[in-house]
Design a protein around this motif. Sequence first.
Motif, mmCIF file in Angstrom:
data_model
loop_
_atom_site.group_PDB
_atom_site.id
_atom_site.type_symbol
_atom_site.label_atom_id
_atom_site.label_comp_id
_atom_site.label_asym_id
_atom_site.label_seq_id
_atom_site.Cartn_x
_atom_site.Cartn_y
_atom_site.Cartn_z
ATOM 1 N N ASP A 1 -26.636 39.107 -19.667
ATOM 2 C CA ASP A 1 -27.331 39.822 -20.595
ATOM 3 C C ASP A 1 -28.960 39.733 -20.524
ATOM 4 O O ASP A 1 -29.840 40.123 -21.496
ATOM 5 N N GLY A 2 -29.517 38.908 -19.469
ATOM 6 C CA GLY A 2 -30.761 38.737 -19.284
ATOM 7 C C GLY A 2 -31.246 37.366 -19.762
ATOM 8 O O GLY A 2 -32.288 36.709 -18.948
ATOM 9 N N ARG A 3 -30.861 36.860 -20.441
ATOM 10 C CA ARG A 3 -31.225 35.425 -21.346
ATOM 11 C C ARG A 3 -30.894 34.510 -20.225
ATOM 12 O O ARG A 3 -29.850 34.455 -19.596
ATOM 13 N N SER A 4 -31.894 33.320 -20.375
ATOM 14 C CA SER A 4 -31.780 32.128 -19.453
ATOM 15 C C SER A 4 -32.088 30.979 -20.286
ATOM 16 O O SER A 4 -32.904 30.810 -20.804
ATOM 17 N N ARG A 5 -31.085 29.786 -20.163
ATOM 18 C CA ARG A 5 -31.378 28.557 -20.667
ATOM 19 C C ARG A 5 -32.523 27.895 -20.323
ATOM 20 O O ARG A 5 -33.324 27.051 -20.913
ATOM 21 N N SER A 6 -32.915 28.283 -18.910
ATOM 22 C CA SER A 6 -34.176 27.608 -18.248
ATOM 23 C C SER A 6 -35.184 28.521 -18.367
ATOM 24 O O SER A 6 -36.482 27.881 -18.164
ATOM 25 N N ASP A 7 -35.361 29.587 -18.875
ATOM 26 C CA ASP A 7 -36.389 30.342 -18.991
ATOM 27 C C ASP A 7 -36.331 31.260 -20.430
ATOM 28 O O ASP A 7 -35.791 32.294 -20.393
ATOM 29 N N ALA A 8 -37.079 30.869 -21.557
ATOM 30 C CA ALA A 8 -37.056 31.408 -22.653
ATOM 31 C C ALA A 8 -37.686 32.764 -22.606
ATOM 32 O O ALA A 8 -37.565 33.329 -23.572
ATOM 33 N N THR A 9 -38.467 32.773 -21.834
ATOM 34 C CA THR A 9 -39.361 34.358 -21.801
ATOM 35 C C THR A 9 -38.247 35.545 -21.268
ATOM 36 O O THR A 9 -38.786 36.478 -21.487
ATOM 37 N N LYS A 10 -37.113 35.137 -20.708
ATOM 38 C CA LYS A 10 -36.281 36.047 -20.377
ATOM 39 C C LYS A 10 -35.461 36.733 -21.828
ATOM 40 O O LYS A 10 -34.959 35.900 -22.492
ATOM 41 N N ARG A 11 -35.627 37.953 -21.945
ATOM 42 C CA ARG A 11 -35.047 38.540 -23.140
ATOM 43 C C ARG A 11 -33.621 39.066 -22.940
ATOM 44 O O ARG A 11 -33.182 39.646 -22.051
ATOM 45 N N TYR A 12 -32.917 39.184 -23.953
ATOM 46 C CA TYR A 12 -31.529 39.902 -24.189
ATOM 47 C C TYR A 12 -31.840 41.425 -23.678
ATOM 48 O O TYR A 12 -32.800 41.871 -23.979
ATOM 49 N N GLY A 13 -30.879 41.757 -22.895
ATOM 50 C CA GLY A 13 -31.107 43.247 -22.321
ATOM 51 C C GLY A 13 -31.662 43.288 -21.166
ATOM 52 O O GLY A 13 -32.019 44.274 -20.493
ATOM 53 N N SER A 14 -32.091 42.221 -20.564
ATOM 54 C CA SER A 14 -32.946 42.195 -19.274
ATOM 55 C C SER A 14 -32.161 42.045 -17.932
ATOM 56 O O SER A 14 -32.786 41.697 -16.989
ATOM 57 N N GLY A 15 -30.910 41.826 -18.000
ATOM 58 C CA GLY A 15 -30.052 41.472 -16.889
ATOM 59 C C GLY A 15 -29.451 42.647 -16.127
ATOM 60 O O GLY A 15 -28.746 42.198 -15.132
ATOM 61 N N GLY A 16 -30.081 43.778 -16.199
ATOM 62 C CA GLY A 16 -29.613 44.967 -15.532
ATOM 63 C C GLY A 16 -29.754 45.033 -14.278
ATOM 64 O O GLY A 16 -30.837 44.349 -13.838
ATOM 65 N N LEU A 17 -28.831 45.632 -13.454
ATOM 66 C CA LEU A 17 -29.091 45.817 -11.838
ATOM 67 C C LEU A 17 -29.215 47.156 -11.393
ATOM 68 O O LEU A 17 -29.660 47.472 -10.350
ATOM 69 N N MET A 18 -29.606 48.002 -12.380
ATOM 70 C CA MET A 18 -29.584 49.508 -12.174
ATOM 71 C C MET A 18 -31.193 50.066 -12.013
ATOM 72 O O MET A 18 -31.324 51.014 -12.356
ATOM 73 N N GLN A 19 -32.113 49.131 -11.894
ATOM 74 C CA GLN A 19 -33.447 49.329 -11.933
ATOM 75 C C GLN A 19 -33.598 50.472 -10.749
ATOM 76 O O GLN A 19 -33.093 50.434 -9.630
ATOM 77 N N GLY A 20 -34.392 51.607 -10.943
ATOM 78 C CA GLY A 20 -34.658 52.592 -9.961
ATOM 79 C C GLY A 20 -33.538 53.862 -10.344
ATOM 80 O O GLY A 20 -33.726 54.897 -10.070
#
Length: 196
Positions: A99-118
């Motif tokens: 879902d994009g979030r990361s325990r090690s990087d709080a700047t990563k937001r929900y909904g940013s884990g997609g692989l369909m860029q482009g």
Amino acid sequence: MKNVLIINGHQRYDQVAEGNLTKMYIASASEFFKKNNFNLKHSVVESDYNIKDEVEKFVWADYILLQYPVYWMGVPWITKKYIDEVFSAGDHNGLYINDGRSRSDATKRYGSGGLMQGTKYMISLTYNCPASEFSAKDGFFDGLSLDEANIATHKTFQFCGAEPLETYSVHDIFKGDLDMNSELEKFAKVLEKNFI
């Protein structure tokens, strides 16, 4: 050559929604894409599809055209089932990694884990309601635009990293005086704007 996946999101209801309008739009889009040298694949949600094969079509596609009738303010339930099955199977399989979030990087937001860029997508809708009900404060949709009223479909693609193209919609489909030649011309103009 660019790859485009056309998804037929229609669900049949005898004597009410037999799918002819959806098929007409898909035939028009298919002709457009063939004429413009796109590689083309089709999916039909009301079929015995293979989930793994459907995921592979999404990974293959540079563009996606999702054509469906709006039933009770959203996608037909069989289209929602298709989305749930195929997109869920796309986890770590080309559609999204998490879902994009990361325990090690709080700047990563929900909904940013997609692989369909482009990948870009277009939704094309058939409605019984008039177009005047959108973007009108006193309208049925309380001032929401067409895209805002269809936010769930847009957010599904956004979650996977895909980018929206201009939405097409046809309205008052049961009114009886629908000029399909004029509507298909409008549709062709949106296709040209989005894909050429």
